[in-house]
Design a protein around this motif. Structure first.
Motif, PDB file in Angstrom:
ATOM      1  N   ASN A  54       1.033  -1.132  -0.085  1.00  0.00           N
ATOM      2  CA  ASN A  54      -0.046  -0.182  -0.079  1.00  0.00           C
ATOM      3  C   ASN A  54       0.830   1.287  -0.040  1.00  0.00           C
ATOM      4  O   ASN A  54       1.287   1.904   0.927  1.00  0.00           O
ATOM      5  N   GLY A  55       1.297   1.553  -1.285  1.00  0.00           N
ATOM      6  CA  GLY A  55       2.122   2.793  -1.277  1.00  0.00           C
ATOM      7  C   GLY A  55       3.701   2.542  -1.333  1.00  0.00           C
ATOM      8  O   GLY A  55       3.977   1.178  -1.599  1.00  0.00           O
ATOM      9  N   MET A  56       4.369   3.378  -1.180  1.00  0.00           N
ATOM     10  CA  MET A  56       6.093   3.014  -1.152  1.00  0.00           C
ATOM     11  C   MET A  56       6.347   2.321   0.188  1.00  0.00           C
ATOM     12  O   MET A  56       6.139   2.749   1.086  1.00  0.00           O
ATOM     13  N   PRO A  57       7.065   1.343   0.030  1.00  0.00           N
ATOM     14  CA  PRO A  57       7.663   0.367   1.284  1.00  0.00           C
ATOM     15  C   PRO A  57       8.524   1.626   2.111  1.00  0.00           C
ATOM     16  O   PRO A  57       9.272   2.329   1.167  1.00  0.00           O
ATOM     17  N   SER A  82      13.937   8.629  -5.250  1.00  0.00           N
ATOM     18  CA  SER A  82      13.058   9.874  -4.754  1.00  0.00           C
ATOM     19  C   SER A  82      12.048   9.690  -5.890  1.00  0.00           C
ATOM     20  O   SER A  82      11.034  10.414  -5.573  1.00  0.00           O
ATOM     21  N   GLU A  83      11.931   9.265  -7.177  1.00  0.00           N
ATOM     22  CA  GLU A  83      10.741   9.201  -7.989  1.00  0.00           C
ATOM     23  C   GLU A  83       9.805   8.157  -7.346  1.00  0.00           C
ATOM     24  O   GLU A  83       8.821   8.281  -8.000  1.00  0.00           O
ATOM     25  N   VAL A 101      14.994  -2.789  -7.926  1.00  0.00           N
ATOM     26  CA  VAL A 101      13.593  -3.560  -8.327  1.00  0.00           C
ATOM     27  C   VAL A 101      12.722  -2.531  -8.458  1.00  0.00           C
ATOM     28  O   VAL A 101      12.416  -1.617  -7.878  1.00  0.00           O
ATOM     29  N   PRO A 102      12.007  -2.621  -9.652  1.00  0.00           N
ATOM     30  CA  PRO A 102      10.958  -1.814 -10.000  1.00  0.00           C
ATOM     31  C   PRO A 102       9.886  -1.910  -9.158  1.00  0.00           C
ATOM     32  O   PRO A 102       9.676  -3.169  -8.768  1.00  0.00           O
ATOM     33  N   LEU A 103       9.160  -0.979  -8.789  1.00  0.00           N
ATOM     34  CA  LEU A 103       7.886  -1.110  -7.591  1.00  0.00           C
ATOM     35  C   LEU A 103       7.042  -1.842  -8.439  1.00  0.00           C
ATOM     36  O   LEU A 103       6.337  -2.612  -7.710  1.00  0.00           O
TER      37      LEU A 103
END
Length: 166
Positions: A54-57, A82-83, A101-103
């Motif tokens: 759920n969002g950025m880890p 940062s992106e 690792v790409p999200l």
């Protein structure tokens, strides 16, 4: 374990991920193989609960991701860009960090480890910091990893079957 987790205990991680992308938030519980997260997660012995991301880890989270070669890994997040497009991970029992690792390849994060009837909640700041301290412990960590490799070599060489005493 809820009824939904039982239903999902027989599906593949790819099938679970498709359900998550469609909006399902049901966690999955599984036993992992491999020793890259030892000593926190023991090979084939501990069960982990993986929840949809759920969002950025956060730094210190343990995430499940699919490597470009199709193999799944659970490693600790050590850096986010940062992106918000990639993360860097590092297995607690590994010598080197992973490539970025790409999200989009991150399936979820490990929120609990069940070991011998005891639940370890990995989704807390204290557990994240504990894991990051282990990764940054330098010579202590390298010594433990070296001794573990020597131990495994001796076990394999002598063909010792029962290692429950460890």
């Amino acid at each position: 374990m809820t009824g939904m987790e039982k239903e999902y205990s027989r599906i593949s991680l790819d099938e679970w991920h498709e359900k998550v992308k469609a909006g399902d938030t049901t966690p999955i519980t599984s036993t992992l193989t491999g020793s890259s997260m030892y000593p926190l997660i023991r090979n084939g012995r501990d069960r982990v609960t993986i929840e949809p991301l759920n969002g950025m880890p956060q730094r210190g989270d343990i995430v499940l991701f699919k490597r470009p070669d199709g193999i799944f890994s659970c490693h600790r997040v050590i850096e986010t860009d940062s992106e918000g497009a990639t993360i860097r991970t590092f297995g607690d029992n590994c010598r080197m960090p992973d490539d970025p690792v790409p999200l989009s390849l991150v399936y979820g994060k490990v929120t609990k480890v069940l070991r011998d009837g005891v639940v370890i909640n990995t989704d807390t700041d204290a557990e994240r910091q504990k894991g990051l301290r282990w990764l940054n412990s330098g010579i202590k960590r390298k010594t433990v990893l070296f001794l573990r490799r020597v131990h495994n070599f001796v076990i394999k060489t002598l063909k010792i079957k029962n290692t429950d005493y460890l």
